[in-house]
Design a protein around this motif. Structure first.
Motif, PDB file in Angstrom:
ATOM      1  N   ILE A  76       0.873  -1.180   0.000  1.00 55.47           N
ATOM      2  CA  ILE A  76       0.000   0.000   0.000  1.00 55.47           C
ATOM      3  C   ILE A  76       0.905   1.224   0.000  1.00 55.47           C
ATOM      4  O   ILE A  76       1.808   1.318   0.824  1.00 55.47           O
ATOM      5  CB  ILE A  76      -0.909   0.023   1.241  1.00 55.47           C
ATOM      6  N   SER A  77       0.644   2.148  -0.876  1.00 53.45           N
ATOM      7  CA  SER A  77       1.505   3.306  -1.159  1.00 53.45           C
ATOM      8  C   SER A  77       2.973   2.886  -1.277  1.00 53.45           C
ATOM      9  O   SER A  77       3.874   3.529  -0.754  1.00 53.45           O
ATOM     10  CB  SER A  77       1.294   4.473  -0.193  1.00 53.45           C
ATOM     11  N   GLY A  78       3.157   1.790  -1.997  1.00 54.39           N
ATOM     12  CA  GLY A  78       4.511   1.327  -2.299  1.00 54.39           C
ATOM     13  C   GLY A  78       5.096   2.156  -3.425  1.00 54.39           C
ATOM     14  O   GLY A  78       4.432   3.035  -3.989  1.00 54.39           O
ATOM     15  N   PRO A  79       6.357   1.890  -3.772  1.00 56.69           N
ATOM     16  CA  PRO A  79       6.960   2.619  -4.884  1.00 56.69           C
ATOM     17  C   PRO A  79       6.254   2.278  -6.191  1.00 56.69           C
ATOM     18  O   PRO A  79       5.700   1.186  -6.331  1.00 56.69           O
ATOM     19  CB  PRO A  79       8.404   2.107  -4.896  1.00 56.69           C
ATOM     20  N   GLN A  80       6.279   3.216  -7.109  1.00 59.79           N
ATOM     21  CA  GLN A  80       5.673   3.085  -8.449  1.00 59.79           C
ATOM     22  C   GLN A  80       4.144   3.156  -8.426  1.00 59.79           C
ATOM     23  O   GLN A  80       3.489   2.744  -9.356  1.00 59.79           O
ATOM     24  CB  GLN A  80       6.171   1.831  -9.176  1.00 59.79           C
ATOM     25  N   THR A  81       3.578   3.668  -7.308  1.00 55.84           N
ATOM     26  CA  THR A  81       2.163   4.079  -7.331  1.00 55.84           C
ATOM     27  C   THR A  81       2.172   5.595  -7.579  1.00 55.84           C
ATOM     28  O   THR A  81       3.232   6.221  -7.562  1.00 55.84           O
ATOM     29  CB  THR A  81       1.443   3.755  -5.999  1.00 55.84           C
ATOM     30  N   PRO A  82       1.019   6.217  -7.794  1.00 55.98           N
ATOM     31  CA  PRO A  82       1.046   7.649  -8.118  1.00 55.98           C
ATOM     32  C   PRO A  82       1.518   8.500  -6.943  1.00 55.98           C
ATOM     33  O   PRO A  82       1.255   8.156  -5.783  1.00 55.98           O
ATOM     34  CB  PRO A  82      -0.418   7.976  -8.421  1.00 55.98           C
ATOM     35  N   PHE A  83       2.189   9.589  -7.279  1.00 58.72           N
ATOM     36  CA  PHE A  83       2.463  10.591  -6.258  1.00 58.72           C
ATOM     37  C   PHE A  83       1.272  11.529  -6.281  1.00 58.72           C
ATOM     38  O   PHE A  83       1.058  12.265  -7.241  1.00 58.72           O
ATOM     39  CB  PHE A  83       3.751  11.350  -6.551  1.00 58.72           C
ATOM     40  N   ALA A  84       0.469  11.473  -5.249  1.00 55.20           N
ATOM     41  CA  ALA A  84      -0.775  12.250  -5.222  1.00 55.20           C
ATOM     42  C   ALA A  84      -1.265  12.309  -3.780  1.00 55.20           C
ATOM     43  O   ALA A  84      -0.691  11.663  -2.897  1.00 55.20           O
ATOM     44  CB  ALA A  84      -1.829  11.580  -6.106  1.00 55.20           C
TER      45      ALA A  84
ATOM     46  N   GLU B 263      -6.918   4.641  -0.627  1.00 54.44           N
ATOM     47  CA  GLU B 263      -8.243   4.002  -0.691  1.00 54.44           C
ATOM     48  C   GLU B 263      -8.413   3.216  -1.990  1.00 54.44           C
ATOM     49  O   GLU B 263      -8.980   2.127  -1.985  1.00 54.44           O
ATOM     50  CB  GLU B 263      -9.363   5.037  -0.498  1.00 54.44           C
ATOM     51  N   GLY B 264      -7.874   3.760  -3.083  1.00 50.44           N
ATOM     52  CA  GLY B 264      -7.935   3.035  -4.364  1.00 50.44           C
ATOM     53  C   GLY B 264      -7.209   1.703  -4.255  1.00 50.44           C
ATOM     54  O   GLY B 264      -7.720   0.651  -4.662  1.00 50.44           O
TER      55      GLY B 264
ATOM     56  N   TYR C 236      -4.231   6.029 -13.174  1.00 49.41           N
ATOM     57  CA  TYR C 236      -3.709   4.863 -12.441  1.00 49.41           C
ATOM     58  C   TYR C 236      -4.861   3.961 -12.004  1.00 49.41           C
ATOM     59  O   TYR C 236      -4.814   2.746 -12.160  1.00 49.41           O
ATOM     60  CB  TYR C 236      -2.920   5.345 -11.232  1.00 49.41           C
ATOM     61  N   ARG C 237      -5.899   4.588 -11.483  1.00 51.00           N
ATOM     62  CA  ARG C 237      -7.067   3.820 -11.039  1.00 51.00           C
ATOM     63  C   ARG C 237      -7.626   3.002 -12.207  1.00 51.00           C
ATOM     64  O   ARG C 237      -7.963   1.833 -12.059  1.00 51.00           O
ATOM     65  CB  ARG C 237      -8.122   4.791 -10.489  1.00 51.00           C
ATOM     66  N   LYS C 238      -7.676   3.658 -13.377  1.00 50.65           N
ATOM     67  CA  LYS C 238      -8.206   2.956 -14.563  1.00 50.65           C
ATOM     68  C   LYS C 238      -7.326   1.759 -14.921  1.00 50.65           C
ATOM     69  O   LYS C 238      -7.818   0.692 -15.261  1.00 50.65           O
ATOM     70  CB  LYS C 238      -8.239   3.916 -15.768  1.00 50.65           C
TER      71      LYS C 238
END
Ligand code: N01
Length: 539
Positions: free
Chosen positions: A432-440, A447-448, A521-523
């Motif tokens: 969860i919120s690992g590297p290579q997820t969006p910076f946002a 939650e996504g 990213y969610r898509k």
């Protein structure tokens, strides 16, 4: 951070073990409980909160507007909680997370004061075994690190610190007891988002504040305000729209695209629009003025110059103003901090700025900070020197996947993941919120991810399957995709940016984030799920 936990000789089994009881771990616990799984959350701190537990330095507050720096999963929770300011202070953000923990009776499934030492996957049993520094052993099917994106503080190894006669603090591990800086000579090292929050507050009480700046930042004015009851009611009435916007927005904020680009406007009009964004405060300057600031060098150059001119107009001393102006990298080349009277603080008589870019800090002496042959005396030194971001917390645990390969080895040249959630050779591990997820805006990203992970686990169980694992091919493709996106933006043109691990000496240079936007990213995640978890082996 030293953990004071008692010895633990338990040996227990759960469906899932989650590491960390911050925003991510708490939300994951709730999701997995809803699915009927047995879960243990292991947390080093004595309380929930994660980032908001540890970062209790003076001036700490959210840089996201409080109403979207929150969970969206429970209507009741949103009705019950009242934010008091546009940008919540650290005590309020922590109080919120404590409230959530109580509201959903989370603490009974959280093991506090306990730090995970290792997490080892066994191929035979298809199980993870988690051991803690306190001596406990926990086995589980699903191993879910939610150990934080910015949770391992980085402090440069200045020689001489042991001999320093005064007190020193690291912002990311600030003591719970009040630190009284009244009448003291304080040195702050760093001018990132943390220091930008610390500096104006410390300046109010310190006798003298010396700021050591290596790279100046483009600091956006926060323009914080107290929310009135009317404003709160209006936010509540519009929450569905607010969350829908935030989920679509590139950086997870409840903001709509500006619908214009810089080159469509004459210079005078450009300045007017930029002025409007500057006055609106927060990140609205970047996201509600022109849509091409992050992708068009010329548009960015105009906005960057606009900020420099603001600095020159605010700071009285021209030499200090010039030192504060970033000149050799574009706006957003480093994560822009939000300031609350940051530049104004340099007009105070008790505040001075030292440039340590050309003339670096060489040591900490008994009496203060040494820069070349100069010594700046201090009673207190505050290290606001950042984090080993993205990968640090994960690679500092001994996480071993199939064949004994560790995350640290796997990521020697930078993180490799699929969707920032899975890693090949690490089955049934979800980050969860690992590297290579969006910076946002982090709660939106979290939650996504949590919903996606919950659905993946549900799908495995519904179909009598036992294992999900990212494929090497999908991992390579995700990595290439990330590099391609970031290279098309100004984000890759920063200086010593922690977005790329460049702030930690010896760390591999690689994008720690997916910069295609939280909405896109969610898509991509949903498309994988709808396609039988495309990019993963599921069996
Ligand atoms: O860390 P940073 P941060 N000599 O790495 C300097 C999030 N955050 O904790 O830029 C001298 O940005 C370093 O200099 P340089 C947010 O995402 C969120 O401030 O490498 N200086 C830099 O100035 C943020 O971006 C919030 O040249 C040295 C500073 O230390 C992220 O956390 C609030 C040095 C480190 O800045 C990290 O921010 C705060 C040396 N040897 C933070 N080594 C909220 O949203 C390092 N520096 C509330």
């Amino acid at each position: 951070q030293a953990v004071q936990g008692k010895k633990d000789s338990r040996n227990e089994e759960f469906d899932a073990v989650v590491v960390g009881a911050g925003i991510g771990g708490m939300r994951m616990l709730h999701e997995l409980r809803q699915l009927g799984l047995s879960v243990k959350v292991i947390e080093a701190a004595p309380e929930v909160g994660g980032t908001w537990f540890w970062n209790r330095y003076p001036g700490a507050r959210t840089d996201s507007e409080s109403w979207v720096y929150a969970y969206s999963f429970s209507k009741e929770l949103q009705d019950e909680w009242d934010w008091s300011e546009r940008f919540a202070t650290q005590p309020e953000a922590l109080a919120y997370l404590k409230y959530v923990a109580g509201r959903f009776d989370m603490r009974k499934d959280i093991l506090f004061n306990t730090r995970v030492d290792s997490a080892i996957y066994d191929e035979q049993s298809n199980e993870w075994t988690i051991t803690t520094e306190q001596g406990g052993t926990y086995t589980c099917k699903y191993f879910i690190p939610a150990s934080g994106l910015l949770s391992l503080p980085y402090k440069p190894d200045f020689k001489g610190l042991d001999n320093f006669q005064g007190e020193w603090y690291v912002t990311g591990n600030w003591p719970e007891e009040k630190v009284d800086l009244t009448g003291k000579r304080v040195a702050v090292i760093g001018t990132g988002a943390t220091a930008v929050q610390v500096i104006p507050i410390v300046a109010l009480t310190a006798e003298q504040l010396t700021v050591f700046q290596r790279t100046p930042n483009y600091v956006m004015p926060g323009r914080n305000y107290v929310l009135t009851e009317d404003e709160r009611q209006s936010i509540r009435a519009n929450l569905d729209t607010i969350w829908a916007m935030a989920r679509q927005h590139f950086f997870g904020f409840a903001m709509a695209p500006a619908g214009r680009v810089m080159s469509d406007y004459p210079p005078e009009e450009q300045q007017k629009i930029l002025e409007g964004g500057w006055e609106a405060g927060g990140f609205r300057f970047i996201f509600e003025t022109f849509d091409d600031l992050l992708v068009n060098d010329e548009s960015n150059a105009i906005a960057s110059e606009f900020v420099r001119n603001k600095i020159r107009a605010i700071v009285n001393d021209p030499a200090t103003a010039e030192m504060l102006c970033p000149k050799d990298y574009p706006l957003a080349g480093k994560r822009p901090p939000l300031g609350h009277f940051y530049y104004e603080t340099f007009n105070r008589d008790n505040v001075s700025l030292v440039d340590v870019n050309n003339n670096p800090i060489t040591a900490i002496s008994e009496n203060g900070v040494r820069v070349g042959n100069d010594e700046y005396e201090a009673d207190v030194i505050i290290f606001a020197t950042g984090f080993d971001a993205g990968t640090g917390a994960l690679t500092h645990m001994n996480v071993q996947g199939r064949g004994g390969v560790t995350l640290k080895e796997k990521w020697e040249h930078g993180p490799r993941t699929h969707l920032g959630i899975g890693v090949d050779a690490f089955p049934n591990m979800f980050m969860i919120s690992g590297p290579q997820t969006p910076f946002a805006n982090i709660p939106v990203v979290i939650e996504g991810a949590v919903e996606w992970i919950g659905q993946a686990i549900k799908s495995l169980r519904d179909n009598g399957l036992d294992r999900i694992e990212a494929t090497p091919e999908a991992t390579e493709a995700w990595n290439d995709h990330i590099a391609q996106i970031v290279n098309a933006t100004v984000l890759s043109k920063g200086k010593r940016s922690w977005f790329f691990g460049d702030n930690v000496p010896g760390k591999a240079h690689a994008s720690l984030f997916y910069f295609g936007g939280a909405g896109e990213y969610r898509k991509e995640c949903l498309a994988s799920a709808e396609n039988n978890y495309d990019g993963f082996v599921v069996d």
